[in-house]
Motif scaffolding. Structure first.
Motif, short mmCIF file in Angstrom:
data_model
loop_
_atom_site.label_atom_id
_atom_site.label_comp_id
_atom_site.label_asym_id
_atom_site.label_seq_id
_atom_site.Cartn_x
_atom_site.Cartn_y
_atom_site.Cartn_z
N ASP A 1 0.35 -24.41 -10.12
CA ASP A 1 1.15 -25.62 -9.94
C ASP A 1 0.59 -26.50 -8.82
O ASP A 1 1.28 -27.36 -8.29
N GLN B 1 1.76 -22.24 0.65
CA GLN B 1 2.76 -23.30 0.46
C GLN B 1 3.93 -22.79 -0.38
O GLN B 1 3.74 -22.11 -1.40
N ASP C 1 5.34 -17.13 -1.88
CA ASP C 1 6.38 -17.61 -2.81
C ASP C 1 5.88 -17.64 -4.26
O ASP C 1 5.68 -18.71 -4.84
N ARG D 1 -3.62 -23.00 -6.99
CA ARG D 1 -2.66 -22.27 -7.81
C ARG D 1 -2.25 -23.10 -9.02
O ARG D 1 -2.49 -24.30 -9.08
N ALA E 1 5.50 -17.72 -8.17
CA ALA E 1 6.20 -18.08 -9.40
C ALA E 1 6.04 -16.93 -10.39
O ALA E 1 5.22 -16.02 -10.19
N ARG F 1 -0.26 -25.77 -5.76
CA ARG F 1 0.04 -25.46 -4.36
C ARG F 1 -1.14 -24.79 -3.69
O ARG F 1 -1.98 -24.17 -4.33
N GLY G 1 11.47 -24.11 -6.68
CA GLY G 1 10.81 -24.59 -7.90
C GLY G 1 11.80 -24.53 -9.06
O GLY G 1 12.92 -25.03 -8.95
N ASN G 2 11.39 -23.90 -10.15
CA ASN G 2 12.27 -23.81 -11.32
C ASN G 2 13.30 -22.69 -11.23
O ASN G 2 14.13 -22.55 -12.13
N ARG H 1 7.19 -23.42 -2.96
CA ARG H 1 7.52 -24.37 -4.01
C ARG H 1 8.53 -25.38 -3.45
O ARG H 1 9.09 -25.15 -2.37
#
Lengths: 249, 249, 249, 249, 249, 249
Positions: free
Chosen positions: D4, D10, D176, D2, D178, D6, D33-34, D12
């Motif tokens: 980022d 998984q 999860d 992915r 993003a 992951r 995450g963010n 973040r």
């Protein structure tokens, strides 16, 4: 046995009066038992400014209940000056459900607005609205084709779509809940399914009691079987000759 | 000859489906030709706080049009977040018209809300709404009597009430204007008349050309004759056995 | 004899302060007895986008009451966040009444907004507003002519217009009702009449007791006689030299 | 892999700053995450009037995004004067999710309002909000117990609750999402799960492509595994000593 | 020399028509040159529910501009459905200014609402409003005393209050800015001063150019001198016999 | 000694977390003691239509409080459907304060929106907001320069700006009031000062007790000394390396 004598996997009596409105490009007055929803489809050539020039169409929906569609009168949202959360949520659900079966490129730069007004409410208003709105939409697309706003070869409808509620009451999964059943349900699920049997939306809610994987599966089984029947009702309604308002005007 | 073959003093076909709603204490789906209005009467025991303790009742009305009741779709007032001037004006007119035939003392501390929702519009929606709302009101009062909220001897209805539009088109007075006639009228008048032939409201408007006393008189003659017929339709509808929802529930 | 000593067919003292506002293109502070309404006419070259290119003008009106124009203070509609039905209804009435005496082609693509703000209310605010707004309108048209927005030959004003209330109190028809009379009236009628004696609006309402043809006729007679006087007051006001704000600015 | 780095199953990085607010009875600043959401729980002794006298409590939630929580600034809903459909929908979802793990009888006549304000948005704001709101809720209940508004023996919390998004991107189920993943997903599902592994909400949506039973099952598997981890983070956060604002104040 | 021939420390012509309204308990039509504001004070026995039982009164204010009080017409806030920031800000300023000279205990449980409606605007509308509202307030308090809502010995007015604008234009401090001066000012200050010469509000704003301590001091000097004159005009107006509406009614 | 041990001329602990937001072009999380405000600056190339073509930019601000930033929860303005007077007033103050230090010509046709959201409130939220917004603004201007929306030579920032509250409590002037001090103050003043020590806004209010010239002067002295410190904190924060989001993105 259920309050109205149905078996647990039985729909209420379903009727679809196609072309109920003389004004709209497509329309259907649909009944799921005592629940009655007037669905109209308004076809406009062109799209909102922010979408124009992309060669794609747009489909949206608005849901509302007449103030005395329910057992005790509700205040009008127009009088209150704002739309409630439930209305917003259902309008968005109907819009997404119909967009899932429309090829926006094939539709071209045309806009369809589905209005689903509940004239009488007895549970399942959102599922009746989706099921009826599909019929109105199909007719409005035919109208657009007759008017040459949609090209002869284009196939904007890629599937049909219907919806049904299911729930667990006293531990028993049941199909197409009437209002008195809905308020007693531990778990309530609305399932939107295409004519080919694929899921468009699965919205399961457990305000009274969380549910496990087995219960979820039995509810989905019931919903899929109900959707097969609803698809049949839609096909029958659309098999008849198109109402005058759809053909020409 | 008029566009739909009527004579100048002829009403459109009138139908009244009494008890259309299973939820409301009184209801009527009324048609003046293609104009169709669903009228429901909601009976509540008690009055708003500012009126309580005076031994008098209250009657009020709300009018609304479905977004696709008209030839091109209108935005919903609930979505716009405010009610337009025309809606306000007609809601107030319907309320005043019905209050004129109700004895508030005889009604006692009970409230009636009349909802008039236009399902399909082709001119004369406010006059159809008043005419249909009277039937819904009469049934809701019977319901209130059956439930003992109104005493056996009380006579809250002191008269019946109906309404009709009249107008001058190309110099000729005509009764019960359809939409295409309405937009061409020099003068447009809505007249609300009781069963005994008395005026409740006379609202004449001359946006295109002011009118003189002779024209006013010919319009009033037409309206009074139309009101006699409408009163007859109301009587016939109410002469039938009351719908189940009105009798007991 | 009436509470303020008038005869039944007598107007209250009428005064018109033409050019009261230094800012507006036309204005009048009009009094019907203790009722005082400030009427301003705002002239704008051009029309709303939806009307442009048709060579026609537009006239519209807004009515409002100051919160303490009445005996007990009312909440402001701006604070409540919405305009009430009565305000809407009267704004629309004023607009229609003035449009009835304006030739929109002769006006050309210009817009006039009439603002009628009730500074003090004692019955008849809408009739005073229409009567005063006509004076403001006439001056604003002259301003437009002076500024060459209206061509020298054009005659946008095709007639004058005024309005008066009449009512039946205790069985007796009376002209120009003050507030205490208005609340006691069985029937209340607002009549808008042109300088030539033609009807623009006839709005009769019977909340307390329905009325018959004879009563209607006697009310119309009274209203027409009152309108003759009001037309005279308008002529006198407009016969004086135009205020500085109207001539040049 | 992915964007980022992951794996597909998984989460973040998850952080929970418990007791971030000095003012609220319970609070948590949660990050997925963010995505950063400030969750506060406001405890009030007593319930809204329409609920009082039933010996039961009430839990409700409001969700909102700061105007610049997103990549391009959004207009404030307070400035627009109305709440959008999405905000309504998520507020209702959070409320239902938390009510599912609260025993209203054990809570007694107390009210909890959960405010979830998104400070920074990068997908999954509603799932972070539910997960963080649970921590704030747990602390506010402890506060209520310390203040004796909840009796010593009462166990209002019957389970914990967390939520996670899952979706199918390019045919692959992922956990999860993003923001950049979310916009590319064919199917998007938000799943609310209790600490014991039961479903509270299952909301699957297929705007791009309807999904079948197999896909649904793989998404539910992923969601359940993510929920186990989230439950662990909640437990760790709540295992620390309660913040000062929760203990006493 | 200023555009209207005044010296830099000279007020515009000030007039106060006390008792302009026959309806209000106190009223004043105040002019600062071409700025004209109608101030009414509404006296109500009792206070809002949230204040009752404390033996204290309440004073509040609302400010508004007529749509054509200005050179080009503004939209009505009632039509827009919301009140703008400037209106809010000025309403709050007027309320605070008047509360500063009222002893709420001596007022007792009575409410005063000051309405300041700008009929014509030429700069300084908020300062004219405060200065006129004080006169209306003083009369309404006398009315309350005459009606025995305020006890004979109570002295609710602890001082008088007036307000004036000052500004720096082209480097020169000037008193009581007219509109054309206001738009050219580098710094603009509104100062609210009691009859005894104490400050209630000092609101200095530098949108064009920040100002230093010396400039601030020269502006305050000018404002204090202007306030002395305004206090004189208020005293003169209140020295005359009270209008009939204030004495008895 | 003050409640938190400060001297009368001492600020609370000030912290500025520059670049707190990854989404905004500039941002700062500022604390004045327990008051915490998240300030973001959104940079848009272009200006609103009514300003375009003038070669000038625009700076505006919006202030809001989270519902549970305060000790007891406030209703959301988005839910109430309107913005309160206080919010409007503070938003306008922040906007004016920042515009005072921006050269709109040098900014060019670019727009900056400052959002100041109060996460935790303990007095002085508006002064913290202005002080933090300046830091966010400075960074967003650098971002605009990096992106070439602002020319290399242009100097849009002509000064820095900060703000602080001062007040008289029990006769003693104090700097930077915490909430418990604010409610006890006789006079409360917010002063906005540039880095060079010039006044941008002086807003002194005396709801409890009017103040004289001497008190005003001592408050201004305190405010100017506080502003010197705040300017130092701003400089330190901006002296560090710019956050990644500001440099590139």
């Amino acid at each position: 046995m259920r309050v109205d004598g149905r078996t647990n996997d039985q729909l209420r009596p379903i009727t679809i009066e196609r072309g109920w409105s003389k004004q709209a490009e497509g329309s259907a007055l649909i009944s799921f038992g005592n629940t009655r929803v007037l669905c109209t489809a308004s076809f406009t050539n062109g799209v909102p400014r922010w979408m124009s020039g992309k060669g794609k169409g747009w489909v949206t929906a608005e849901y509302s209940m007449l103030p005395r569609s329910t057992n005790s009168r509700m205040d009008r949202e127009s009088v209150k000056g704002k739309i409630g959360g439930r209305t917003h949520e259902i309008s968005r659900l109907i819009g997404r459900s119909l967009r899932a079966v429309v090829d926006m490129k094939a539709l071209g730069e045309n806009t369809l607005v589905l209005d689903c007004d509940v004239l009488q409410a007895d549970g399942g208003t959102r599922t009746a609205a989706i099921t009826g709105a599909y019929v109105a939409l199909a007719d409005a697309l035919e109208w657009g084709r007759a008017k040459k706003f949609i090209s002869a070869k284009a196939q904007p409808l890629i599937d049909s779509v219907s919806a049904v509620s299911v729930g667990i009451i006293g531990g028993v999964p049941m199909l197409d809940l009437a209002y008195t059943e809905d308020v007693r349900a531990d778990t309530d699920m609305n399932v939107v399914v295409t004519g080919r049997g694929l899921f468009v939306e699965v919205q399961g809610t457990a305000e009274a009691a969380p549910f496990d994987r087995t219960e979820l599966n039995s509810l989905l089984d019931l919903a899929l079987s109900g959707a097969v029947s609803l698809t049949g009702f839609q096909k029958s309604a659309l098999a008849e000759a198109a109402p005058a308002s759809v053909q020409g005007r």
